[in-house]
Design a protein around this motif. Structure first.
Motif, PDB file in Angstrom:
ATOM      1  N   CYS A  85     -32.004 105.674 110.089  1.00  0.00           N
ATOM      2  CA  CYS A  85     -33.075 105.497 110.608  1.00  0.00           C
ATOM      3  C   CYS A  85     -33.425 104.438 109.686  1.00  0.00           C
ATOM      4  O   CYS A  85     -34.567 103.602 110.761  1.00  0.00           O
ATOM      5  N   TRP A 118     -34.883 100.725 111.982  1.00  0.00           N
ATOM      6  CA  TRP A 118     -36.036 100.716 111.719  1.00  0.00           C
ATOM      7  C   TRP A 118     -36.777  99.206 110.614  1.00  0.00           C
ATOM      8  O   TRP A 118     -37.696  99.332 109.779  1.00  0.00           O
ATOM      9  N   TYR A 133     -38.624 106.952 106.555  1.00  0.00           N
ATOM     10  CA  TYR A 133     -39.023 107.501 107.666  1.00  0.00           C
ATOM     11  C   TYR A 133     -39.001 109.552 107.437  1.00  0.00           C
ATOM     12  O   TYR A 133     -39.435 109.875 108.068  1.00  0.00           O
ATOM     13  N   THR A 134     -36.719 109.445 107.013  1.00  0.00           N
ATOM     14  CA  THR A 134     -36.884 110.625 107.183  1.00  0.00           C
ATOM     15  C   THR A 134     -36.371 110.677 105.979  1.00  0.00           C
ATOM     16  O   THR A 134     -35.746 109.214 104.860  1.00  0.00           O
ATOM     17  N   LYS A 157     -33.023 117.596 106.804  1.00  0.00           N
ATOM     18  CA  LYS A 157     -34.129 116.484 106.858  1.00  0.00           C
ATOM     19  C   LYS A 157     -35.653 116.875 107.906  1.00  0.00           C
ATOM     20  O   LYS A 157     -35.914 118.050 107.864  1.00  0.00           O
ATOM     21  N   CYS A 185     -42.237 108.269 111.187  1.00  0.00           N
ATOM     22  CA  CYS A 185     -41.441 108.040 112.558  1.00  0.00           C
ATOM     23  C   CYS A 185     -42.150 108.333 113.271  1.00  0.00           C
ATOM     24  O   CYS A 185     -43.116 108.851 113.272  1.00  0.00           O
ATOM     25  N   MET A 234     -40.474 108.704 116.305  1.00  0.00           N
ATOM     26  CA  MET A 234     -39.746 109.614 116.588  1.00  0.00           C
ATOM     27  C   MET A 234     -38.860 108.545 118.275  1.00  0.00           C
ATOM     28  O   MET A 234     -38.128 108.732 119.085  1.00  0.00           O
ATOM     29  N   CYS A 235     -38.745 107.269 117.131  1.00  0.00           N
ATOM     30  CA  CYS A 235     -37.806 106.397 117.646  1.00  0.00           C
ATOM     31  C   CYS A 235     -38.851 105.968 119.153  1.00  0.00           C
ATOM     32  O   CYS A 235     -37.821 105.603 120.527  1.00  0.00           O
ATOM     33  N   PRO A 279     -33.259 109.433 119.574  1.00  0.00           N
ATOM     34  CA  PRO A 279     -33.579 108.798 118.561  1.00  0.00           C
ATOM     35  C   PRO A 279     -32.544 108.490 117.783  1.00  0.00           C
ATOM     36  O   PRO A 279     -31.463 108.776 117.209  1.00  0.00           O
ATOM     37  N   ALA A 280     -32.139 107.491 116.806  1.00  0.00           N
ATOM     38  CA  ALA A 280     -31.588 106.493 115.485  1.00  0.00           C
ATOM     39  C   ALA A 280     -30.832 108.011 114.944  1.00  0.00           C
ATOM     40  O   ALA A 280     -29.045 107.455 114.429  1.00  0.00           O
ATOM     41  N   CYS A 281     -31.006 108.756 113.832  1.00  0.00           N
ATOM     42  CA  CYS A 281     -31.073 109.801 113.717  1.00  0.00           C
ATOM     43  C   CYS A 281     -29.923 110.648 113.871  1.00  0.00           C
ATOM     44  O   CYS A 281     -28.857 111.172 113.692  1.00  0.00           O
TER      45      CYS A 281
END
Ligand code: SF4
Ligand code: SF4
Ligand code: SF4
Length: 294
Positions: free
Chosen positions: A54, A58, A82-83, A98, A162, A164-165, A175-177
């Protein structure tokens, strides 16, 4: 603020709730559904690859996951991340959770934003538009999950959370995560599909999961859904939110905005009530501004 802008802003506030309901109805009519992510905490291994992915995606602070011992204390999302992943010691061993924006179906942050800087996209992610943002921070106070954070040290603070990408989703990516998770603990998809998968896991393995999908109903339902082996209050989740969408709590003073000339007293009263409610819960859960020890 000139007269025209004032009335436009006030009208926006009063119309926000209506807009959210309309966009849900329009989606349903077109056969479209909001997207979300299913988090299966029984699968999470606490590697924090999602945090790194994440932050890299970003341009945020990239944690040194091998050396920072961050799992030893509880952390909150911040203006730099963000996370975050937290570890909880439970009767069933260590559980890794998470945390990020929940992307509420009817988001309190969106309802409280007078200028639509915080907005619910038709696909489901709740995103932020810095060009519209007034910096009022109502969204921060309104969120039942304490997610939006302001960049306190910046001369032009952004509201960080976040999204949500959303940009990646528009390019057809996950999403990247989600993409980075090596344990299949995160699954991206449409809510209906995610709910079916979640229910299947819960019913097929009643000894493995508690009989609850967090996010199905909480605060009116959220885009991120969670499965757990232990009751959710043992792994840092609020269980007092009820099933009413949070904008319903703010509706009374939002619609009064045009009547009381920008509604400052009404807004402050509503914000104060929301803030008091959240603070009571945070104190009872042991959270602090910088996070709480387990
Ligand atoms: S979790 Fe908070 S910031 Fe995220 S959509 Fe819901 S109210 Fe908004
Ligand atoms: S600080 Fe939050 S509520 Fe205020 S204008 Fe910006 S996004 Fe909207
Ligand atoms: S969905 Fe995107 S912005 Fe949100 S936590 Fe995952 S990588 Fe970060």
């Amino acid at each position: 603020m000139d007269r025209r802008r004032f009335f436009a802003t006030a009208g926006t506030a009063a119309g926000t709730l209506l807009h959210m309901k309309k966009s849900e109805a329009a989606n349903a009519k077109e056969g479209k559904e909001f997207v979300g992510v299913l988090v299966d905490t029984t699968r999470c291994i606490g590697c924090r690859a999602c945090e790194v992915a994440c932050s890299v995606a970003w341009n945020n602070f990239v944690p040194d996951v091998k050396n920072d011992n961050a799992l030893d204390h509880r952390r909150d999302t911040s203006d730099k991340q963000y996370t975050v992943v937290n570890r909880f010691k439970t009767e069933k061993g260590d559980v890794f959770v998470k945390r990020q924006c929940m992307h509420c179906w009817q988001a309190a942050c969106v309802a409280m934003c007078l200028v639509n800087a915080m907005y619910k996209t038709k696909e489901g992610p709740v995103t932020w538009n810095g060009e519209k943002c007034l910096g009022c921070r109502f969204c921060m106070v309104a969120c039942p999950f304490d997610i939006p954070k302001a960049e306190y040290l910046s001369w032009n603070p952004r509201i960080m959370k976040c999204h949500m990408c959303y940009e990646r989703l528009q390019e057809g990516k996950k999403p990247a995560c989600v993409e980075a998770c090596p344990a299949d603990a995160l699954m991206f998809g449409q809510k209906r599909e995610l709910m079916e998968i979640a229910r299947h896991r819960v019913y097929s393995h009643p000894d493995k999961y508690v009989h609850q999908i967090y996010g199905e109903q909480e605060a009116g339902g959220t885009g991120w859904l969670y499965l757990s082996a232990v009751p959710f209050d043992q792994i840092g989740f609020r269980t007092d939110l009820g099933t009413t969408p949070y904008p319903e709590y703010t509706k009374q003073f939002l619609v009064s905005v045009p009547l009381v000339l920008f509604g400052v007293p009404a807004l402050l009263l509503g914000l104060s009530e929301l803030s008091d409610r959240k603070n009571e819960v945070r104190e009872s859960e042991g959270w602090t501004e910088t996070g709480a020890d387990e």
